[in-house]
Scaffold this motif. Sequence first.
Motif, short mmCIF file in Angstrom:
data_model
loop_
_atom_site.label_atom_id
_atom_site.label_comp_id
_atom_site.label_asym_id
_atom_site.label_seq_id
_atom_site.Cartn_x
_atom_site.Cartn_y
_atom_site.Cartn_z
N GLY A 24 -21.26 43.96 -8.42
CA GLY A 24 -22.00 43.96 -8.66
C GLY A 24 -23.31 43.19 -7.27
N LEU A 25 -22.54 43.30 -5.93
CA LEU A 25 -22.83 42.31 -5.10
C LEU A 25 -22.93 43.29 -4.06
CD1 LEU A 25 -20.58 39.17 -5.12
CD2 LEU A 25 -22.90 39.39 -6.21
N GLY A 26 -22.26 44.79 -3.67
CA GLY A 26 -22.32 45.19 -2.53
C GLY A 26 -24.11 45.58 -2.20
N PRO A 27 -25.04 45.31 -2.96
CA PRO A 27 -26.33 45.50 -2.42
C PRO A 27 -26.88 44.12 -0.95
CG PRO A 27 -26.23 46.71 -4.05
CD PRO A 27 -25.32 46.33 -4.52
N ASP A 28 -26.10 43.16 -2.13
CA ASP A 28 -26.44 42.22 -1.40
C ASP A 28 -25.76 41.42 -0.30
OD1 ASP A 28 -28.35 41.27 -2.95
OD2 ASP A 28 -27.10 40.08 -4.47
N ILE A 29 -24.12 42.33 0.12
CA ILE A 29 -23.93 42.35 1.08
C ILE A 29 -24.39 42.28 2.41
CG2 ILE A 29 -21.27 42.42 2.10
CD1 ILE A 29 -19.79 41.06 -1.09
N LEU A 150 -24.03 34.50 -10.07
CA LEU A 150 -24.29 33.64 -9.41
C LEU A 150 -25.02 34.06 -8.26
CD1 LEU A 150 -20.65 32.35 -9.70
CD2 LEU A 150 -22.92 30.19 -10.05
N GLY A 151 -24.43 35.94 -7.10
CA GLY A 151 -24.88 36.34 -7.35
C GLY A 151 -26.91 36.22 -6.60
N GLN A 152 -26.97 36.47 -7.48
CA GLN A 152 -28.88 36.85 -8.21
C GLN A 152 -29.11 35.52 -7.57
OE1 GLN A 152 -28.86 38.07 -12.17
NE2 GLN A 152 -28.52 40.29 -11.09
N LEU A 153 -28.34 34.55 -8.29
CA LEU A 153 -29.14 32.69 -8.24
C LEU A 153 -28.82 32.71 -6.67
CD1 LEU A 153 -27.98 31.42 -11.32
CD2 LEU A 153 -30.45 31.99 -11.36
N TRP A 154 -28.07 32.30 -6.43
CA TRP A 154 -27.43 31.60 -4.99
C TRP A 154 -26.78 32.82 -3.86
CZ3 TRP A 154 -24.88 28.84 -9.05
CH2 TRP A 154 -25.95 27.67 -10.18
N TRP A 161 -17.13 31.45 -3.47
CA TRP A 161 -17.03 30.02 -3.39
C TRP A 161 -16.07 29.66 -4.84
CZ3 TRP A 161 -15.84 26.87 0.57
CH2 TRP A 161 -16.59 27.26 1.93
N ALA A 162 -16.82 30.24 -5.85
CA ALA A 162 -16.44 29.68 -7.42
C ALA A 162 -15.13 30.57 -7.53
CB ALA A 162 -17.39 30.69 -7.58
N VAL A 163 -15.14 31.72 -7.02
CA VAL A 163 -13.20 31.71 -7.26
C VAL A 163 -11.96 31.19 -6.50
CG1 VAL A 163 -11.72 33.60 -6.31
CG2 VAL A 163 -13.95 34.15 -7.18
N ALA A 164 -12.52 30.46 -5.13
CA ALA A 164 -12.03 29.77 -4.71
C ALA A 164 -10.93 28.51 -5.44
CB ALA A 164 -12.20 29.11 -3.10
N ILE A 165 -12.91 27.54 -6.08
CA ILE A 165 -12.49 26.62 -6.56
C ILE A 165 -11.84 26.91 -8.17
CG2 ILE A 165 -13.79 24.95 -8.29
CD1 ILE A 165 -16.47 25.89 -6.34
N VAL A 166 -12.05 28.05 -9.05
CA VAL A 166 -11.52 28.33 -9.70
C VAL A 166 -9.68 28.41 -9.77
CG1 VAL A 166 -10.96 30.38 -11.92
CG2 VAL A 166 -13.44 29.32 -10.94
N SER A 167 -9.66 28.96 -8.60
CA SER A 167 -8.22 28.76 -8.08
C SER A 167 -7.06 27.10 -8.00
CB SER A 167 -7.74 29.32 -6.94
OG SER A 167 -8.24 30.56 -7.13
N LEU A 168 -8.29 26.90 -7.71
CA LEU A 168 -7.55 25.39 -7.21
C LEU A 168 -6.48 24.57 -8.60
CD1 LEU A 168 -10.76 23.58 -5.65
CD2 LEU A 168 -8.28 23.67 -4.16
N PRO A 169 -7.13 24.69 -9.56
CA PRO A 169 -6.05 24.51 -11.22
C PRO A 169 -5.15 24.69 -11.34
CG PRO A 169 -8.43 24.83 -11.84
CD PRO A 169 -8.55 24.87 -10.62
#
Length: 392
Positions: A24-29, A150-154, A161-169
């Motif tokens: 879902g992020l390919g075109p933006d990248i 998240l890609g659409q909003l920011w 960043w979200a994947v990295a943060i979710v990995s912390l716990p």
Amino acid sequence: MPFALHLLGLAVFAMGTSEFMLSGLGPDIAHDLGVSIPAAGSLTSAFAVGMVIGAPLMAMLSLRWSRRHALLIFLLTFLAVHVVGAVTTSYGVLLVTRVIGALANAGFLAVALVTATGMVEPNAKGRATSALLGGVTIACVAGVPGGALLGQLWGWRAAFWAVAIVSLPAVVAILRAVPSGGGARTSARRELRALREPRLLVILLLGALVNGATFCTFTYLAPLLTEVAGLESAWVPALLALFGLGSFAGVTISGRLADVRPVPLLVAGGVALLAGWALFALTAGNPVVAGAFVFVQGTLSFAVGATLISRVLYAATAAPTLAGGLATAAFNVGGAIGPWAGGVAIGAGLGFRAPLWVSALLVALALATAGVAHGVRRRTANEREEVPTPTL
């Protein structure tokens, strides 16, 4: 189930989200980094190749470390490359981070499988496996759509960043719940010898075929629903989430039955899965029926698939780490072969129903393989019984 096991599942959720979210992020990248959309799409292919190659290699490498050490190295590496991916402006650097992230993902999942089964009773491997793999199914339901949102909003970097943060716990869980000496170190040679068991090789092949069938259809589900079932494209995300809900139901069923009635579950589930793919192909033009089969086939696919992973661990108790790596590799081989075979069928002009028939064929091959293996095993057992015992 120990709470730490569910936190390991959270890491698996983050990794599953990372693996699938680029769809879902390919075109933006592509737009942001100034590359073509096919080049952005190759980031997903790079991750898949890294998973297939990395699973056995990283599992073998991890034999040198304790399980706690291995889990931390793999998870922190995964976390770090997503931070790098979130800030880089270079397509080449992003591509490298995807490969390294896949290697870390593969190694983590291989070690996490044996760690999870070590947290429970010896006869509860199926429940532990299902709890861990629940992270993958939740990634299908919430992680991938959430990453797209998240890609659409920011922007696409927010998803990294979200994947990295979710990995912390999960890092905290490993530090607190996995013993520093968890898992005895074994030699690669000893584990490789244990992997010669024919039964194990058959289970790995079955896993590749069943997972190939699953992702053959899942990959082309959107055009199937819009072009064949006649649904508006706005319905596609909801039906993809429905497939994810089915997959979660499937691993839940596996967790309840895989340890106590694995053979009936695999036989009945395999036959139902074959019938389901064929009936789905015949009735795909009806949107209501198609929606029902999306859920049903997601449930059956993951119930059978998760059970096969647990059977790998039961069949290779003398080589748990490499068995986990090979199980990861086998299922990712299926995840690569299935979409390729479906694409070949579509390219041959057979239409968007074709992946459903390919999925049915792959499950039929799995059932035939299981039947032949069972027949050979029974014949070998009978021959051994017929050999006369020497008398003194």
